[in-house]
Design a protein around this motif. Structure first.
Motif, PDB file in Angstrom:
ATOM      1  N   PHE A   1     -20.575 -24.241  19.249  1.00 42.48           N
ATOM      2  CA  PHE A   1     -19.500 -24.619  18.336  1.00 42.48           C
ATOM      3  C   PHE A   1     -19.391 -23.541  17.262  1.00 42.48           C
ATOM      4  CE2 PHE A   1     -20.642 -28.599  20.309  1.00 42.48           C
ATOM      5  CZ  PHE A   1     -19.408 -29.195  20.532  1.00 42.48           C
TER       6      PHE A   1
ATOM      7  N   VAL B   1     -16.508 -23.722  21.765  1.00 42.27           N
ATOM      8  CA  VAL B   1     -15.462 -24.490  21.101  1.00 42.27           C
ATOM      9  C   VAL B   1     -15.239 -23.901  19.711  1.00 42.27           C
ATOM     10  CG1 VAL B   1     -14.745 -26.751  20.254  1.00 42.27           C
ATOM     11  CG2 VAL B   1     -16.126 -26.581  22.352  1.00 42.27           C
TER      12      VAL B   1
ATOM     13  N   LEU C   1     -13.418 -24.314  16.137  1.00 39.99           N
ATOM     14  CA  LEU C   1     -12.861 -25.421  15.375  1.00 39.99           C
ATOM     15  C   LEU C   1     -11.610 -25.044  14.594  1.00 39.99           C
ATOM     16  CD1 LEU C   1     -15.842 -26.368  15.996  1.00 39.99           C
ATOM     17  CD2 LEU C   1     -15.558 -27.864  14.025  1.00 39.99           C
TER      18      LEU C   1
ATOM     19  N   LEU D   1      -9.489 -25.599  18.957  1.00 38.50           N
ATOM     20  CA  LEU D   1      -9.035 -26.861  18.370  1.00 38.50           C
ATOM     21  C   LEU D   1      -8.024 -26.648  17.249  1.00 38.50           C
ATOM     22  CD1 LEU D   1     -12.321 -28.967  18.357  1.00 38.50           C
ATOM     23  CD2 LEU D   1     -10.666 -28.560  20.195  1.00 38.50           C
TER      24      LEU D   1
ATOM     25  N   LEU E   1     -10.956 -35.433  14.644  1.00 35.41           N
ATOM     26  CA  LEU E   1     -11.655 -34.217  15.065  1.00 35.41           C
ATOM     27  C   LEU E   1     -13.016 -34.555  15.662  1.00 35.41           C
ATOM     28  CD1 LEU E   1     -11.895 -31.184  15.300  1.00 35.41           C
ATOM     29  CD2 LEU E   1     -12.601 -31.089  12.885  1.00 35.41           C
TER      30      LEU E   1
ATOM     31  N   ARG F   1     -12.484 -35.730  19.135  1.00 32.61           N
ATOM     32  CA  ARG F   1     -12.178 -34.628  20.057  1.00 32.61           C
ATOM     33  C   ARG F   1     -13.445 -33.844  20.413  1.00 32.61           C
ATOM     34  NH1 ARG F   1      -7.521 -31.164  17.462  1.00 32.61           N
ATOM     35  NH2 ARG F   1      -7.615 -30.094  19.493  1.00 32.61           N
ATOM     36  N   LEU F   2     -14.293 -33.622  19.419  1.00 31.34           N
ATOM     37  CA  LEU F   2     -15.557 -32.923  19.685  1.00 31.34           C
ATOM     38  C   LEU F   2     -16.432 -33.741  20.631  1.00 31.34           C
ATOM     39  CD1 LEU F   2     -16.396 -31.700  16.053  1.00 31.34           C
ATOM     40  CD2 LEU F   2     -15.564 -30.299  17.940  1.00 31.34           C
TER      41      LEU F   2
ATOM     42  N   HIS G   1     -15.262 -33.371  24.192  1.00 29.67           N
ATOM     43  CA  HIS G   1     -15.720 -32.119  24.811  1.00 29.67           C
ATOM     44  C   HIS G   1     -17.184 -32.237  25.227  1.00 29.67           C
ATOM     45  CE1 HIS G   1     -12.285 -29.440  24.426  1.00 29.67           C
ATOM     46  NE2 HIS G   1     -12.079 -29.887  23.200  1.00 29.67           N
TER      47      HIS G   1
ATOM     48  N   THR H   1     -18.998 -27.736   9.996  1.00 32.97           N
ATOM     49  CA  THR H   1     -19.118 -27.750  11.456  1.00 32.97           C
ATOM     50  C   THR H   1     -20.415 -28.407  11.888  1.00 32.97           C
ATOM     51  OG1 THR H   1     -17.730 -25.780  11.743  1.00 32.97           O
ATOM     52  CG2 THR H   1     -19.280 -26.283  13.512  1.00 32.97           C
TER      53      THR H   1
ATOM     54  N   VAL I   1     -20.313 -31.805  14.157  1.00 26.71           N
ATOM     55  CA  VAL I   1     -20.915 -31.804  15.495  1.00 26.71           C
ATOM     56  C   VAL I   1     -22.035 -32.831  15.575  1.00 26.71           C
ATOM     57  CG1 VAL I   1     -22.226 -30.419  17.152  1.00 26.71           C
ATOM     58  CG2 VAL I   1     -20.235 -29.439  16.017  1.00 26.71           C
TER      59      VAL I   1
ATOM     60  N   ALA J   1     -20.390 -36.008  16.134  1.00 29.11           N
ATOM     61  CA  ALA J   1     -19.812 -36.069  17.480  1.00 29.11           C
ATOM     62  C   ALA J   1     -20.887 -36.326  18.533  1.00 29.11           C
ATOM     63  CB  ALA J   1     -19.082 -34.763  17.781  1.00 29.11           C
TER      64      ALA J   1
END
Length: 254
Positions: free
Chosen positions: A48, A76, A78, A119, A137, A140-141, A144, A168, A172, A175
């Motif tokens: 990420f 990924v 961001l 993203l 967000l 969405r993370l 993935h 971040t 994460v 997520a």
């Protein structure tokens, strides 16, 4: 140029030099005295990256080593990186340029276009997203993560001294919890060492459990990938890139 401008310029130059010396000392101390060796693994990885270039600076050698072994890697991004713009690039072109630089850099490191995800959050916004946008967000993370099921996840250090980088890490983490997957989290430093030693705020526990991964076998590929980010080099402080050309990458276990 007046005296004030000269003094201001000297202060900026001196500050950058001080940070460069501090970053060199701290990173080498961690590398050679405070870290344990880390072997490249066969574990699939998802990296990420807050901006287009963080993945290559922090994990470029790791990505290249894993891909040379045929290990699946996805990246990924961001944010859209819109504020990392030199004067010679028009505002409306910078996001496309940075995306293409990312694709080119990751191609050098062995990552196919289909394994790269953008993203496109607004640059420098991650720390202050409204609750609904933040939750969207995170979702969405998590999607993935669930789609790829990585055995390792790489994120910027939780104290990387950049708002998007630290955000971040938190996003994460949330997520991963939401996705329900089991994975190993490794933190990579970008700006963490780039501090004025006179106002240094890192504590020992922030740099504990450091690991060093030897990347000598792929260092030339990492250097070529870094050089691909031509739009970013003019905005970086003098001496900033030196640490990323070392034959090791540093990671911290969560």
């Amino acid at each position: 140029m007046g005296n004030r401008e000269i003094i201001s310029k000297l202060r900026v130059t001196f500050g950058a030099k001080l940070r460069s010396i501090n970053a060199g000392i701290l990173s080498r101390w961690i590398l050679y005295f405070q870290s344990q060796p880390l072997a490249v693994s066969q574990k699939s990885a998802m990296v990420f990256s807050p901006h287009q270039d963080d993945e290559t600076l922090g994990c470029g050698g790791t990505i290249a080593l894993k891909r040379s072994l045929g290990v699946p890697v996805q990246v990924v991004f961001l944010t859209d990186g819109r504020y990392g713009r030199p004067e010679w690039i028009q505002p409306e072109r910078i996001t496309d340029i940075r995306q293409q630089e990312a694709v080119d850099a990751l191609q050098i490191l062995g990552v196919a276009n289909s394994e790269i995800h953008f993203l496109n959050q607004i640059d420098n916004s991650l720390q202050n997203l409204p609750n609904d946008q933040r939750q969207d967000l995170v979702t969405r993370l998590a999607q993935h993560l669930q789609s790829f099921m990585p055995e390792e996840v790489y994120v910027p250090h939780k104290k990387d001294f950049h708002d998007d980088h630290e955000a971040t890490y938190k996003l994460v983490q949330e997520a991963i919890a939401l996705s329900g997957i089991q994975t190993e989290l490794l933190q990579y430093p970008i700006w963490m060492f780039w501090q004025n030693p006179l106002s240094f705020s890192l504590k020992f526990e922030d740099v504990a459990d450091a690991r060093r991964l030897a990347i000598s076998a792929v260092i030339d590929r990492k250097k070529r990938a870094i050089e691909t980010y031509r739009s970013q080099h003019p905005g970086l402080p003098s001496g900033f890139l030196e640490r990323f050309f070392l034959p090791y990458e540093i990671f911290f276990k969560d």
